[in-house]
Design a protein around this motif. Structure first.
Motif, PDB file in Angstrom:
ATOM      1  N   ASN A  95       0.837  -1.196   0.000  1.00 14.04           N
ATOM      2  CA  ASN A  95       0.000   0.000   0.000  1.00 14.04           C
ATOM      3  C   ASN A  95       0.876   1.252   0.000  1.00 14.04           C
ATOM      4  O   ASN A  95       0.676   2.159  -0.790  1.00 14.04           O
ATOM      5  N   ILE A  96       1.843   1.257   0.904  1.00 12.30           N
ATOM      6  CA  ILE A  96       2.675   2.447   1.031  1.00 12.30           C
ATOM      7  C   ILE A  96       3.620   2.585  -0.159  1.00 12.30           C
ATOM      8  O   ILE A  96       3.900   3.687  -0.622  1.00 12.30           O
ATOM      9  N   ALA A  97       4.071   1.431  -0.691  1.00  9.96           N
ATOM     10  CA  ALA A  97       5.019   1.473  -1.802  1.00  9.96           C
ATOM     11  C   ALA A  97       4.356   1.836  -3.132  1.00  9.96           C
ATOM     12  O   ALA A  97       5.042   2.130  -4.115  1.00  9.96           O
ATOM     13  N   PHE A  98       3.021   1.840  -3.155  1.00  7.92           N
ATOM     14  CA  PHE A  98       2.278   2.040  -4.410  1.00  7.92           C
ATOM     15  C   PHE A  98       2.765   3.262  -5.201  1.00  7.92           C
ATOM     16  O   PHE A  98       3.105   3.170  -6.379  1.00  7.92           O
ATOM     17  N   GLY A  99       2.814   4.397  -4.514  1.00 13.36           N
ATOM     18  CA  GLY A  99       3.221   5.635  -5.188  1.00 13.36           C
ATOM     19  C   GLY A  99       4.691   5.626  -5.584  1.00 13.36           C
ATOM     20  O   GLY A  99       5.070   6.181  -6.618  1.00 13.36           O
ATOM     21  N   LEU A 100       5.511   4.966  -4.771  1.00 11.40           N
ATOM     22  CA  LEU A 100       6.952   4.927  -5.060  1.00 11.40           C
ATOM     23  C   LEU A 100       7.226   4.094  -6.306  1.00 11.40           C
ATOM     24  O   LEU A 100       8.067   4.430  -7.129  1.00 11.40           O
ATOM     25  N   LYS A 112      13.681   1.358   1.843  1.00 12.18           N
ATOM     26  CA  LYS A 112      14.180   2.311   2.829  1.00 12.18           C
ATOM     27  C   LYS A 112      13.103   3.347   3.164  1.00 12.18           C
ATOM     28  O   LYS A 112      12.835   3.637   4.334  1.00 12.18           O
ATOM     29  N   LYS A 113      12.471   3.875   2.122  1.00 19.72           N
ATOM     30  CA  LYS A 113      11.471   4.926   2.346  1.00 19.72           C
ATOM     31  C   LYS A 113      10.250   4.403   3.091  1.00 19.72           C
ATOM     32  O   LYS A 113       9.708   5.074   3.970  1.00 19.72           O
ATOM     33  N   VAL A 114       9.816   3.199   2.717  1.00 20.99           N
ATOM     34  CA  VAL A 114       8.631   2.641   3.381  1.00 20.99           C
ATOM     35  C   VAL A 114       8.918   2.418   4.862  1.00 20.99           C
ATOM     36  O   VAL A 114       8.118   2.785   5.734  1.00 20.99           O
ATOM     37  N   MET A 115      10.078   1.841   5.142  1.00 20.24           N
ATOM     38  CA  MET A 115      10.421   1.571   6.540  1.00 20.24           C
ATOM     39  C   MET A 115      10.533   2.870   7.323  1.00 20.24           C
ATOM     40  O   MET A 115      10.114   2.967   8.477  1.00 20.24           O
ATOM     41  N   ASN A 116      11.088   3.851   6.671  1.00 18.03           N
ATOM     42  CA  ASN A 116      11.254   5.146   7.314  1.00 18.03           C
ATOM     43  C   ASN A 116       9.905   5.773   7.681  1.00 18.03           C
ATOM     44  O   ASN A 116       9.691   6.241   8.797  1.00 18.03           O
ATOM     45  N   VAL A 117       8.980   5.722   6.728  1.00 17.03           N
ATOM     46  CA  VAL A 117       7.692   6.360   6.985  1.00 17.03           C
ATOM     47  C   VAL A 117       6.877   5.537   7.991  1.00 17.03           C
ATOM     48  O   VAL A 117       6.125   6.083   8.795  1.00 17.03           O
ATOM     49  N   VAL A 142      -1.714   4.263   8.265  1.00 27.66           N
ATOM     50  CA  VAL A 142      -1.202   3.747   6.998  1.00 27.66           C
ATOM     51  C   VAL A 142      -1.570   4.715   5.874  1.00 27.66           C
ATOM     52  O   VAL A 142      -0.753   5.032   5.009  1.00 27.66           O
ATOM     53  N   ALA A 143      -2.806   5.196   5.918  1.00 28.61           N
ATOM     54  CA  ALA A 143      -3.249   6.130   4.884  1.00 28.61           C
ATOM     55  C   ALA A 143      -2.360   7.373   4.887  1.00 28.61           C
ATOM     56  O   ALA A 143      -1.978   7.891   3.831  1.00 28.61           O
TER      57      ALA A 143
END
Ligand SMILES: Nc1ncnc2c1ncn2[C@@H]1O[C@H](COP(=O)(O)OP(=O)(O)OP(=O)(O)O)[C@@H](O)[C@H]1O
Ligand SMILES: [Mg+2]
Lengths: 354, 262
Positions: A95-100, A112-117, A142-143
């Motif tokens: 879900n979080i990686a979708f935009g990346l 890295k970015k997902v874990m960070n956020v 999460v949203a």
């Protein structure tokens, strides 16, 4: 300088104008909330900024560029929905990686970015779960993470906390404010919860029927509403429509049906031409009718019409020659129904509005 | 009270017998050992099941049916998925009319529809029989595809589409990455229901079969007219099992609620 500007925007559904000649400027890094009664056009404004909705007239400028016709997916604005709108078929990580992924980040970068956020929103260890396996508050985080991770230029929230219980709401709003300030993200926040807006915003825009009635910092709005609508909306329940207003030196003299009142002239109200007096129930004073010597300044004699128990205080409806007033009074003294009393308007508590 | 219940139980039993009796009898007769279909069977064997695979015309018809049902299914999906999506997502004038048009093949008696196809597809446009079957079956399946997928889309939260767009996905990309994966089971169920509908269809196929081309159920009819052995019973049992299996799968995917509510 403003980061983005809504310029003379009009939006209509079925030929009915929802927003008309709407103007709003928001500075970089600020959290501005839109507050107003149901149906006043808050969501419409937000969806317009996001690009989900096209304006019939007017322009949307972002960093001085015309963004009016830029489609949603090219705007790089994050949107947090009231119902979270997580992708049910994807894990929290995905879900979080979708935009990346759409931004063609490398695998390592995404990780890295997902874990960070996830750390920012306090959800480390949840990445393998699915949305159905989270509580409301966790879903909302999460949203937020999903919208944050793309490093959006603007973050948009549409009543993000309205589906949560009261305690969680308070925690989450503190969290949202913390993240927003930490990352310095320009944010527009929609809610119809007054306390929520006031507690987290740099500026609050009070909306009524598609128009911003007042845009100021929360403290200013709380103390100095400029229009009757704003005053009423934030709890000034008593209004006096004065016949005359005379500004003299440090004072303002007012009269209504032959009764005259004096207010201290506050710098904030200096240029204000409004003739409607507004005062909160908490700020009115009442006392027992004594031996009725000299009539004191700003006082009226009245009679208790209704008395309601509010827990910490009593609320009275007081009948006076110039209309009824609602007064809140601490428990210590109480008045009977029908009792004759004196009502006083303190000279520094009433504001004048349009 | 007790008395009443017993009466009710008896009545239920009768209804069950009435409904399932013929199926039971057919099932039993399929195990007949002799050459003539009769009830009860004299000796038991599986020879007629084996016989199915030795009758050339059944094998050919089975292949035809599978080809037509699967091919038509694919075409109906290609038309039906976008149509169902548009019908549930986009507001436009005349939507209810279009909805009605798509559902109408369910409402029009198959025998009438088949005749219309015969008249136009085979008559006016002179399509070869195979193509006619193919088009006809696509039309049979389309309303089922559209209805099942629409019902699956009605549970779909369209705000997640907006979420995808706000994260940078194009409209088309959103459809493939967000919408399709979330209606996957609906699509699968639609495919199975449509397949059954097409595979078991008689009333429309009967107009569009001709010399050398026959679908499986039509071939069964032809067979019964000429032979009296229990092969048909055996086939019937197999068909019942296949249908039951598909329905079971659909039930697992969507719940049977689709059939009970509009
Ligand atoms: N799709 C639509 N079609 C027609 N009218 C609409 C549509 N969406 C919103 N409206 C109307 O526009 C007005 C503003 O709606 P909007 O959703 O912006 O209100 P809101 O301030 O967000 O209210 P709430 O606090 O209830 O969410 C309302 O009167 C609503 O009825
Ligand atoms: Mg709203």
């Amino acid at each position: 300088m403003a980061l983005f500007t809504l310029q003379d925007i009009s939006v209509a559904y079925n030929k009915q104008n929802i927003l008309k000649d709407f103007n709003l400027e928001i500075e970089k890094g600020k959290l501005v909330s839109l507050l107003g009664p149901s149906g006043c056009g808050k969501t419409t404004t937000l969806r317009l900024i996001a690009g989900f909705l096209k304006a019939n007239e007017g322009k949307f400028l972002f960093k001085d560029k015309d963004y009016t016709k830029v489609p949603v997916n090219k705007r790089n604005f994050g949107f947090v929905f009231q119902n979270y709108a997580l992708f049910p078929h994807l894990s929290i990580f995905d879900n979080i990686a979708f935009g990346l992924r759409l931004r063609k980040n490398s695998k390592a970068e995404i990780e890295k970015k997902v874990m960070n956020v996830l750390e920012i929103v306090n959800l480390k260890g949840f990445e393998k779960r699915y949305p159905q396996e989270l509580s409301g508050g966790q879903k909302q985080r999460v949203a937020i993470a999903r919208a944050l991770v793309i490093e959006p230029d603007i973050l948009l929230f549409d009543e993000p906390l309205s589906n949560l219980d009261a305690n969680l709401r308070v925690n989450m709003r503190v969290e949202i404010r913390r993240i927003q300030q930490e990352l310095g993200i320009t944010t527009v926040y929609v809610s119809h919860d007054q306390e929520e807006c006031f507690s987290i915003s740099d500026q609050v825009a009070i909306m009524n029927k598609g128009v911003i009635e007042q845009l100021s910092d929360p403290a200013t709005i709380y103390k100095y509403p400029e229009t009757k609508f704003v005053a009423d909306f934030i709890g000034f329940k008593n209004f006096i429509d004065f016949d005359e207003r005379t500004d003299t030196g440090g004072k303002i003299e007012l009269s209504k049906s032959g009764y005259s009142f004096v207010l201290d002239k506050d710098a904030r109200m200096f240029n204000h031409a409004g003739k409607i007096g507004a005062i909160r129930p908490d700020d009115l004073l009442i006392r027992e009718k004594g031996d009725a010597g000299a009539v004191q300044e700003n006082s009226l004699s009245g009679r208790v019409k209704v008395s309601t128990y509010l827990g910490r205080s009593y609320q009275y409806v007081v009948e006076t020659p110039i209309g009824d007033f609602i007064v809140n009074k601490e428990m210590t003294e109480s008045y009977r129904m029908g009792q004759e009393i004196i009502l006083e308007i303190p000279r520094n508590q009433m504001v004048l509005v349009d | 009270m007790q008395e009443k219940n017993r009466g009710l139980g008896l009545f239920t039993l009768l209804v069950f017998l009435f409904l399932l009796g013929p199926l039971l009898i057919i099932s039993v007769t399929s195990f007949e050992g002799g050459n003539i279909l009769k009830f009860p069977p004299e000796e038991l064997s599986l020879r007629w099941y084996e016989n199915i695979f030795h009758v050339e015309m059944f094998l050919v018809a089975f292949k035809t049916s599978i080809l037509v049902s699967l091919g038509g299914n694919l075409l109906a999906l290609l038309l039906g998925v976008p149509a169902a999506y548009a019908l549930s997502r986009v507001e436009f004038k005349g939507k209810s009319v279009i909805n009605a048009v798509f559902v109408s093949p369910i409402l029009v008696p198959g025998i009438v529809l088949g005749f219309a196809f015969l008249r136009y597809i085979v008559g006016t446009y002179q399509l070869p029989i195979y193509a006619a079957l193919f088009v006809g079956h696509t039309v049979i399946m389309l309303p089922f595809i559209i209805r099942v997928i629409s019902s699956s889309l009605s549970n779909f939260d369209f705000s997640i589409e907006e979420a995808a767009e706000s994260l940078g996905a194009s409209k088309l990309g959103t459809f493939f990455t967000v919408v399709l994966p979330n209606i996957k089971s609906g699509i699968l169920a639609a495919v199975m229901i449509a397949f059954l509908e097409s595979f078991n269809n008689v009333d429309i196929s009967v107009y569009m079969t001709g010399p050398g081309v026959s679908t499986f159920p039509i071939q069964m009819l032809t067979y019964v007219e000429n032979y009296f052995d229990p092969t048909i019973s055996a086939i019937s049992v197999l068909l019942m099992f296949i249908t039951a299996f598909f329905m079971f799968m659909v039930e697992r995917l969507m719940g049977l609620s689709y059939f009970t509510k509009r």
